[in-house]
Design an enzyme around this catalytic site. Structure first.
Site, PDB file in Angstrom:
ATOM      1  N   HIS A 136       0.830  -1.211   0.000  1.00 24.43           N
ATOM      2  CA  HIS A 136       0.000   0.000   0.000  1.00 24.43           C
ATOM      3  C   HIS A 136       0.866   1.263   0.000  1.00 24.43           C
ATOM      4  O   HIS A 136       1.958   1.293   0.570  1.00 24.43           O
ATOM      5  CB  HIS A 136      -0.859  -0.044   1.267  1.00 24.43           C
ATOM      6  N   GLU A 180       1.745  -6.997   3.366  1.00 27.84           N
ATOM      7  CA  GLU A 180       0.352  -6.945   3.829  1.00 27.84           C
ATOM      8  C   GLU A 180      -0.123  -8.372   4.086  1.00 27.84           C
ATOM      9  O   GLU A 180       0.220  -9.274   3.337  1.00 27.84           O
ATOM     10  CB  GLU A 180      -0.531  -6.281   2.754  1.00 27.84           C
ATOM     11  N   HIS A 212      -6.946  -5.336   6.010  1.00 30.10           N
ATOM     12  CA  HIS A 212      -8.103  -6.046   5.449  1.00 30.10           C
ATOM     13  C   HIS A 212      -8.282  -7.446   6.029  1.00 30.10           C
ATOM     14  O   HIS A 212      -9.057  -8.240   5.502  1.00 30.10           O
ATOM     15  CB  HIS A 212      -7.993  -6.101   3.923  1.00 30.10           C
TER      16      HIS A 212
HETATM   17  C1  PLP Z   1      -6.668   1.438   4.123  1.00 28.57           C
HETATM   18  C2  PLP Z   1      -5.281   0.960   4.288  1.00 28.57           C
HETATM   19  C3  PLP Z   1      -4.388   1.620   5.129  1.00 28.57           C
HETATM   20  C4  PLP Z   1      -4.713   2.945   5.777  1.00 28.57           C
HETATM   21  O1  PLP Z   1      -5.589   2.837   6.822  1.00 28.57           O
HETATM   22  P1  PLP Z   1      -6.463   4.133   7.212  1.00 28.57           P
HETATM   23  O2  PLP Z   1      -6.906   3.856   8.610  1.00 28.57           O
HETATM   24  O3  PLP Z   1      -7.566   4.214   6.242  1.00 28.57           O
HETATM   25  O4  PLP Z   1      -5.532   5.306   7.132  1.00 28.57           O
HETATM   26  C5  PLP Z   1      -3.153   1.056   5.349  1.00 28.57           C
HETATM   27  N1  PLP Z   1      -2.789  -0.083   4.724  1.00 28.57           N
HETATM   28  C6  PLP Z   1      -3.616  -0.723   3.887  1.00 28.57           C
HETATM   29  C7  PLP Z   1      -3.166  -1.992   3.252  1.00 28.57           C
HETATM   30  C8  PLP Z   1      -4.886  -0.230   3.637  1.00 28.57           C
HETATM   31  O5  PLP Z   1      -5.677  -0.840   2.768  1.00 28.57           O
END
Ligand code: PLP
Length: 386
Positions: A136, A180, A212
């Protein structure tokens, strides 16, 4: 005049984006119960939200947030290190650590702030970062702030990660390995068991992003678990903004590392604490998730049903990409789905690699089986006519 060159700069940049079909507009959208949203005066079923368990609309979560706001106020007023550290923080951090099976947890303002705070607090210019190429944007941002040497390994390839470590680990003092647990745009899961073994053998610190996974995989405990057992992941971050249905981010780790992070992460120290209502909502959601493992199985069940209906490979998470190639095709499919009463967002470069524009379909416990079936048929129709 400065305004003129500024306007020219902005216009040229925007023209380029528009020509490539990469310009984005913010559309007012309000969420309602059962995964419905109101947009442009129409009611659509949303497959575009990360509210995987529908908890943003749960009466107990909303009530907890309202109660905390009424008793503690609408904002925190200062950084956690000044006077913003209301008692709910400790409660939430303890609940996160208990649910994730770690000694401690540190809550940040968002997932983005967690990654850009934790990474540079742990590694610096003399160190090495080994990361999955599809990480990300905010993980890349954290790595850039650390000013470490960054090398990328082929997506989900543990052997590629291992050979990079063999080649470069000895040239650096410390090494952070980043990936991730569940990939945000592909929905696939990283080989975390294997990566944890490699990291441990080569003295690299494994940090995973479970944005996620929490609430969705492994009975809701997230990608840091496999078959009920916690994997050896010393640093697991995530967000309170997706399945938790509130806002904020967190790092689950050991007590000693948590202490260091509270002292060194700039995005925790130099920013205002989260409002009490947000923290209270997250605490309530976590309780609901911990008490209802069956609820956490629904997003994946819905994703699998959708994939089976469309002869796609079995999903590993609540995220199912429908690949369309060009930004134009993805936008057009999304537009047609909207006509059919469904919201699924076209994801385009630079969020995903060139040539892999897609519809990102996110499944929720708030979708009924019948809704999933109608959505699968609508996706087929939208694509057939492209
Ligand atoms: C959405 C997301 C984030 C950021 O999280 P927020 O709380 O929305 O700032 C970080 N890493 C991944 C993989 C994401 O999908």
């Amino acid at each position: 005049m400065t305004t003129d060159s500024l306007t020219r700069f902005a216009t040229e940049k925007l023209d380029r984006l528009k020509k490539a079909r990469l310009h984005r507009e913010l559309t007012p959208t309000s969420a309602a119960a059962n995964a419905f949203v109101n947009r442009d005066g129409r009611k659509l079923v949303s497959f575009a939200s990360n509210d995987y368990l529908g908890l943003t609309q749960h009466p107990d979560v909303v009530a907890a947030s309202v109660h905390a706001t009424q008793t503690l106020g609408s904002g925190a007023g200062a950084s956690r290190h000044v006077t913003g550290n209301h008692a709910l923080y400790r409660e939430l951090e303890q609940a996160l650590a208990a649910f994730k099976g770690t000694e401690d947890a540190v809550v940040f303002g968002s997932g983005y702030l967690t990654n850009i705070g934790v990474i540079p607090a742990l590694v610096g210019p003399d160190d090495l970062i080994v990361m999955d190429e599809r990480c990300h944007s905010c993980i890349h941002a954290g790595a850039a702030l650390a000013r470490s040497r960054v090398v990328h390994f082929a997506h989900n390839s543990a052997s590629a990660a291992e050979s990079l470590l063999r080649r470069h680990r000895h040239e650096h003092r410390h090494c952070l390995m980043l990936t991730e647990g569940v990939f945000s745009m592909d929905g696939d899961r990283a080989p975390l068991g294997r990566l944890a073994e490699i990291a441990s053998a080569m003295d690299a610190w494994l940090m995973t992003d479970d944005a996620h996974g929490l609430g969705v995989v492994e009975s809701g405990r997230g990608s840091g678990y496999r078959d009920g057992a916690r994997l050896a992941i010393p640093l697991e971050m995530g967000t309170l903004s997706k399945a938790i249905g509130a806002y904020g981010g967190y790092l689950c780790t050991s007590r000693i590392v948590a202490d260091l992070i509270r002292n060194r992460a700039r995005s925790l120290i130099y920013t205002t604490a989260l409002p009490p209502g947000v923290i209270a909502a997250a605490i309530e959601s976590l309780e609901i998730i911990a008490a209802n493992p069956a609820l956490t199985e629904q997003p994946l069940r819905n994703a699998r049903r959708f994939a089976a209906l469309r002869d796609m490979p079995e999903p590993q998470s609540a995220i199912v990409p429908v690949m369309l190639g060009t930004p134009l095709r993805a936008l057009e499919a999304s537009r047609r789905l909207e006509e059919l009463g469904f919201l699924a967002i076209a994801i385009r470069p630079p969020t995903v690699p060139d040539g892999t524009a897609r519809l990102r379909c996110a499944f929720s416990a708030a979708h009924t089986i019948d809704t999933v079936d109608r959505f699968a048929a609508a996706v087929d129709r939208a694509i057939e006519s492209l």
